[in-house]
Design a protein around this motif. Sequence first.
Motif, PDB file in Angstrom:
ATOM      1  N   GLN A 152      42.812  25.070  48.591  1.00  0.00           N
ATOM      2  CA  GLN A 152      42.466  26.041  47.561  1.00  0.00           C
ATOM      3  C   GLN A 152      41.378  25.480  46.660  1.00  0.00           C
ATOM      4  OE1 GLN A 152      45.768  27.979  45.606  1.00  0.00           O
ATOM      5  NE2 GLN A 152      44.603  28.264  43.727  1.00  0.00           N
ATOM      6  N   PRO A 153      40.277  26.223  46.454  1.00  0.00           N
ATOM      7  CA  PRO A 153      39.162  25.715  45.640  1.00  0.00           C
ATOM      8  C   PRO A 153      39.560  25.495  44.188  1.00  0.00           C
ATOM      9  CG  PRO A 153      38.493  27.625  46.953  1.00  0.00           C
ATOM     10  CD  PRO A 153      39.991  27.553  47.018  1.00  0.00           C
ATOM     11  N   ASN A 154      38.867  24.553  43.543  1.00  0.00           N
ATOM     12  CA  ASN A 154      39.012  24.394  42.096  1.00  0.00           C
ATOM     13  C   ASN A 154      37.947  25.234  41.398  1.00  0.00           C
ATOM     14  OD1 ASN A 154      36.560  22.923  42.243  1.00  0.00           O
ATOM     15  ND2 ASN A 154      37.676  21.006  42.567  1.00  0.00           N
ATOM     16  N   TRP A 158      34.918  27.378  43.117  1.00  0.00           N
ATOM     17  CA  TRP A 158      34.849  28.835  42.986  1.00  0.00           C
ATOM     18  C   TRP A 158      33.490  29.258  42.415  1.00  0.00           C
ATOM     19  CZ3 TRP A 158      37.776  31.659  45.719  1.00  0.00           C
ATOM     20  CH2 TRP A 158      39.154  31.487  45.852  1.00  0.00           C
ATOM     21  N   LYS A 159      33.015  28.502  41.427  1.00  0.00           N
ATOM     22  CA  LYS A 159      31.724  28.830  40.801  1.00  0.00           C
ATOM     23  C   LYS A 159      30.590  28.707  41.820  1.00  0.00           C
ATOM     24  CE  LYS A 159      29.219  29.513  36.979  1.00  0.00           C
ATOM     25  NZ  LYS A 159      27.854  29.366  37.517  1.00  0.00           N
ATOM     26  N   ASN A 160      30.638  27.692  42.660  1.00  0.00           N
ATOM     27  CA  ASN A 160      29.609  27.533  43.686  1.00  0.00           C
ATOM     28  C   ASN A 160      29.629  28.685  44.679  1.00  0.00           C
ATOM     29  OD1 ASN A 160      28.742  25.099  42.591  1.00  0.00           O
ATOM     30  ND2 ASN A 160      30.116  23.870  43.861  1.00  0.00           N
ATOM     31  N   ILE A 161      30.835  29.132  45.052  1.00  0.00           N
ATOM     32  CA  ILE A 161      30.940  30.275  45.960  1.00  0.00           C
ATOM     33  C   ILE A 161      30.315  31.515  45.317  1.00  0.00           C
ATOM     34  CG2 ILE A 161      32.569  31.877  47.047  1.00  0.00           C
ATOM     35  CD1 ILE A 161      34.448  29.494  47.485  1.00  0.00           C
ATOM     36  N   ALA A 162      30.609  31.735  44.031  1.00  0.00           N
ATOM     37  CA  ALA A 162      30.067  32.903  43.329  1.00  0.00           C
ATOM     38  C   ALA A 162      28.537  32.846  43.258  1.00  0.00           C
ATOM     39  CB  ALA A 162      30.661  32.985  41.925  1.00  0.00           C
ATOM     40  N   GLU A 248      43.168  29.529  39.759  1.00  0.00           N
ATOM     41  CA  GLU A 248      42.337  28.641  38.946  1.00  0.00           C
ATOM     42  C   GLU A 248      40.868  29.028  39.105  1.00  0.00           C
ATOM     43  OE1 GLU A 248      41.468  23.827  38.342  1.00  0.00           O
ATOM     44  OE2 GLU A 248      42.821  24.541  39.933  1.00  0.00           O
ATOM     45  N   ILE A 249      40.537  30.246  38.655  1.00  0.00           N
ATOM     46  CA  ILE A 249      39.160  30.726  38.779  1.00  0.00           C
ATOM     47  C   ILE A 249      38.403  30.396  37.496  1.00  0.00           C
ATOM     48  CG2 ILE A 249      39.840  32.549  40.369  1.00  0.00           C
ATOM     49  CD1 ILE A 249      39.666  34.542  38.114  1.00  0.00           C
ATOM     50  N   PRO A 250      37.066  30.394  37.543  1.00  0.00           N
ATOM     51  CA  PRO A 250      36.272  30.042  36.359  1.00  0.00           C
ATOM     52  C   PRO A 250      36.520  31.025  35.211  1.00  0.00           C
ATOM     53  CG  PRO A 250      34.917  30.016  38.344  1.00  0.00           C
ATOM     54  CD  PRO A 250      36.216  30.629  38.722  1.00  0.00           C
ATOM     55  N   PHE A 262      31.397  38.442  31.306  1.00  0.00           N
ATOM     56  CA  PHE A 262      32.070  39.237  32.343  1.00  0.00           C
ATOM     57  C   PHE A 262      32.959  38.322  33.179  1.00  0.00           C
ATOM     58  CE2 PHE A 262      32.520  42.019  36.038  1.00  0.00           C
ATOM     59  CZ  PHE A 262      32.564  43.283  35.446  1.00  0.00           C
ATOM     60  N   PRO A 263      34.123  38.813  33.616  1.00  0.00           N
ATOM     61  CA  PRO A 263      35.024  37.954  34.412  1.00  0.00           C
ATOM     62  C   PRO A 263      34.540  37.773  35.845  1.00  0.00           C
ATOM     63  CG  PRO A 263      35.948  40.146  34.203  1.00  0.00           C
ATOM     64  CD  PRO A 263      34.739  40.114  33.308  1.00  0.00           C
ATOM     65  N   TYR A 264      35.025  36.733  36.492  1.00  0.00           N
ATOM     66  CA  TYR A 264      34.796  36.540  37.925  1.00  0.00           C
ATOM     67  C   TYR A 264      35.833  37.361  38.694  1.00  0.00           C
ATOM     68  CZ  TYR A 264      31.495  32.768  37.006  1.00  0.00           C
ATOM     69  OH  TYR A 264      30.400  32.042  36.588  1.00  0.00           O
ATOM     70  N   PHE A 265      35.476  37.791  39.903  1.00  0.00           N
ATOM     71  CA  PHE A 265      36.351  38.722  40.612  1.00  0.00           C
ATOM     72  C   PHE A 265      36.181  38.588  42.133  1.00  0.00           C
ATOM     73  CE2 PHE A 265      32.325  40.735  39.567  1.00  0.00           C
ATOM     74  CZ  PHE A 265      31.895  41.212  40.800  1.00  0.00           C
ATOM     75  N   PHE A 266      37.139  39.169  42.852  1.00  0.00           N
ATOM     76  CA  PHE A 266      37.071  39.318  44.307  1.00  0.00           C
ATOM     77  C   PHE A 266      36.753  40.776  44.624  1.00  0.00           C
ATOM     78  CE2 PHE A 266      39.943  35.863  43.301  1.00  0.00           C
ATOM     79  CZ  PHE A 266      39.527  34.853  44.157  1.00  0.00           C
TER      80      PHE A 266
END
Length: 410
Positions: A152-154, A158-162, A248-250, A262-266
């Motif tokens: 599971q990403p930290n 997650w920020k890098n994926i976004a 544990e998303i940014p 703005f929030p991060y989302f899927f």
Amino acid sequence: MNEQIVRLTKIVKIINVMFVMMKIYLLASQRLKRRWWIRPVNLTRNNLSFHHTCFAQLKLKDEEHFFKATRMNIEKFKVLLTLLRGRLQRFSKREPINEETRLGITLIYLSQGCSPQYLAWSYKMGLSTVRKIIYETCDAIWQELHEIYLAQPNQTEWKNIADRFYVKTGMPHCLGAVDGKHIKVICPKSSGSLYYNFKKTFSIVLMAICDQNYSFVFVDVGALGSQSDGGIFARSAFGRMILRNQLEIPPDDNLPGTDKIFPYFFVGDNAFPLRRNLMRPYPGRNLSTGKLYFNKKLSSARVHIENTFGILANRWRILHTTINAAPVNVDKIVLATVVLHNYLMLDRNGGYFDPSLVDREENGIFTPGTWRQSSTDMRSIRISHSNRSTMEAFTLREELTDYLLDNNGA
């Protein structure tokens, strides 16, 4: 006199019980009695089995067909065998089946979707032996690899994926795409309609998230096919984390080029609820220009999970079949294919990933991925009409729509 009768009665009851137990024992012995310990045709296993006559030659002389059989090149196979050797090693009075044979049987089963009976004939083994090897090896693959290739990403990851999703699709703050697929199975014993789904087949559900590189980030497998799709999502590990804000998303951050937080989302399709951290498209027809553009941008991100599932099923043909195994073993098989997918996707020069497999757009011309040309029994979960969304989620989607429209072509 009465005491003697009582004693005789007890003795007769004991004799009757012993007689019944002996009868049960004899019946069980007849059922377990074997005509032979090893079938005569299997006695030539060490010299004439598929592993010695074909598999070994493919590994030495024909890398192209070795890849078709195992979905990996020889170097990746050797690395995988080294990682799994400790978990696959067996000890017995008779010569045990070696680790390479165990791994070879399992990879061919997963990649070709052939029946265990056919593998039993080819490898000159008993059917129960082949099944046991497959299930044990699939479990070993998952246990050994998932902490490395499906961790599971930290927050930083997650920020890098976004950031990469934004560069690739233009959708800001997107952490990944989510979807669920039905994996067809033979009706489990004494299960009734628990696994009976809306397509009138029996299945379990694979719920997954992917990143921008078509690798899985999170998987949850084993939900019953009869469950409603809203229920499948709510009961999955990922769904519970989303609904309870446990991932544990940014933290919320500025949208690119603005000072708007703005929030991060899927992203997902209409089968999923609209939440603060989960965006889905606008439903209906005759939508405004802004809503249509939002749906287009969201689709460009969401299609990654479709392509990820497409690559998975294209490479591991067992997912095209109706798997004949107990649910606990089906879970092992599916999880093994997922973690093998990630293991092989890291090496883009290994042959596992081909750009033609996925959907792509060049000079305004859309070309569907070749995985769409092959039929698959992996059905998507249905659109659910019971998902309730909060006003905050609707407001956030409107804000994101305005941002995308304002930055159209920017």
